[in-house]
Design an enzyme around this catalytic site. Structure first.
Site, PDB file in Angstrom:
ATOM      1  N   CYS A   2       1.046  -0.768  -0.475  1.00  0.00           N
ATOM      2  CA  CYS A   2       0.350  -0.069   0.100  1.00  0.00           C
ATOM      3  C   CYS A   2       1.343   1.486  -0.014  1.00  0.00           C
ATOM      4  O   CYS A   2       1.405   1.354   0.656  1.00  0.00           O
ATOM      5  CB  CYS A   2      -0.762   0.352   1.433  1.00  0.00           C
ATOM      6  SG  CYS A   2      -1.756   1.572   0.737  1.00  0.00           S
ATOM      7  N   CYS A  48      -0.646   4.444   2.387  1.00  0.00           N
ATOM      8  CA  CYS A  48      -0.342   4.345   3.650  1.00  0.00           C
ATOM      9  C   CYS A  48      -0.060   3.521   4.339  1.00  0.00           C
ATOM     10  O   CYS A  48       0.806   2.408   4.361  1.00  0.00           O
ATOM     11  CB  CYS A  48      -1.596   4.829   4.306  1.00  0.00           C
ATOM     12  SG  CYS A  48      -3.127   3.803   3.976  1.00  0.00           S
ATOM     13  N   SER A  49      -1.437   2.122   4.904  1.00  0.00           N
ATOM     14  CA  SER A  49      -1.036   0.359   5.035  1.00  0.00           C
ATOM     15  C   SER A  49      -2.128  -0.252   5.323  1.00  0.00           C
ATOM     16  O   SER A  49      -2.186  -1.062   6.424  1.00  0.00           O
ATOM     17  CB  SER A  49      -0.715   0.691   6.487  1.00  0.00           C
ATOM     18  OG  SER A  49      -1.268   1.388   7.284  1.00  0.00           O
ATOM     19  N   CYS A  50      -2.929   0.341   3.803  1.00  0.00           N
ATOM     20  CA  CYS A  50      -4.072   0.035   3.585  1.00  0.00           C
ATOM     21  C   CYS A  50      -3.721  -1.953   3.541  1.00  0.00           C
ATOM     22  O   CYS A  50      -2.916  -2.382   3.090  1.00  0.00           O
ATOM     23  CB  CYS A  50      -5.216  -0.575   2.628  1.00  0.00           C
ATOM     24  SG  CYS A  50      -6.111   1.686   2.726  1.00  0.00           S
TER      25      CYS A  50
END
Length: 213
Positions: free
Chosen positions: A114, A117-119
């Site tokens: 991702c 961000c950090s999906c």
């Protein structure tokens, strides 16, 4: 063969623009408060997080992969409509909507990142690993996926295509790793034991039967 970087930059609307989602920010704030007030031992908290990050959480995804390995009809359904196929096993909810399954083959290796961000698909993979959220991984996985995989100990043959899938708030990915040789006689429970969290991100491979857990 050049690596195929497939980017799907849909709107990141759940905390994007920062490294943490709204949910993660709330969890971090609560964690800090509990530690500060002496209610929680930081070492014990770290151990609990590690357990859910690497052991309990990914078991859901491992069951999905094991069923796909052993049931061709389910595999086809998973590749066609991952959200519904995963929900049929009882896994779903927030952070697990709009799932897409991609399959590793002799021709293609898939890697999930991702970039903004950090999906991450919490319902099937548990807590995201620290490295998945790091700026280094998020940038280098796109620029040099073959090199990143080598650092994880995954050597991808030069003639095998690497596809990089960019998770978003709308779409999250699950990698179906290649089924390891020698696992033909195993039932679904034993197959699930071979499936690692990293393999379902694409940063690892399934365990060999009889190998270390």
């Amino acid at each position: 063969m050049q690596d195929d970087h497939k980017h799907d930059h849909h709107g990141h609307d759940d905390g994007h623009g920062s490294a943490l989602s709204d949910t993660e920010l709330r969890v971090r704030a609560l964690e800090s408060l509990l530690v500060a007030k002496g209610y929680v031992d930081p070492a014990a908290l770290a151990a609990i997080i590690e357990t859910y990050e690497t052991r309990i959480g990914p078991r859901n995804g491992a069951r999905v992969v094991a069923k796909a390995w052993s049931d061709p009809a389910y595999r086809d359904w998973l590749l066609r409509d991952a959200t519904a196929a995963i929900a049929a096993l009882g896994f779903g909810g927030r952070q697990g909507e709009h799932m897409v399954a991609v399959e590793n083959t002799e021709a293609t290796h898939n890697l999930v990142v991702c970039t903004l961000c950090s999906c991450y698909p919490w319902p099937v993979l548990g807590l995201p690993p620290t490295w998945y959220k790091s700026p280094a991984y998020r940038s280098r996985a796109v620029i040099d996926p073959r090199g990143v995989l080598a650092e994880f100990g995954v050597g991808v043959p030069a003639d095998r295509q690497i596809r990089v899938w960019d998770s978003t708030a709308e779409t999250r990915y699950l990698v179906i790793p290649q089924r390891p040789p020698g696992s033909e006689g195993l039932d679904e429970a034993a197959l699930a034991d071979l499936v690692t969290r990293d393999a379902m991100i694409g940063a690892g491979l399934a365990r060999q039967p009889g190998g270390d857990a």
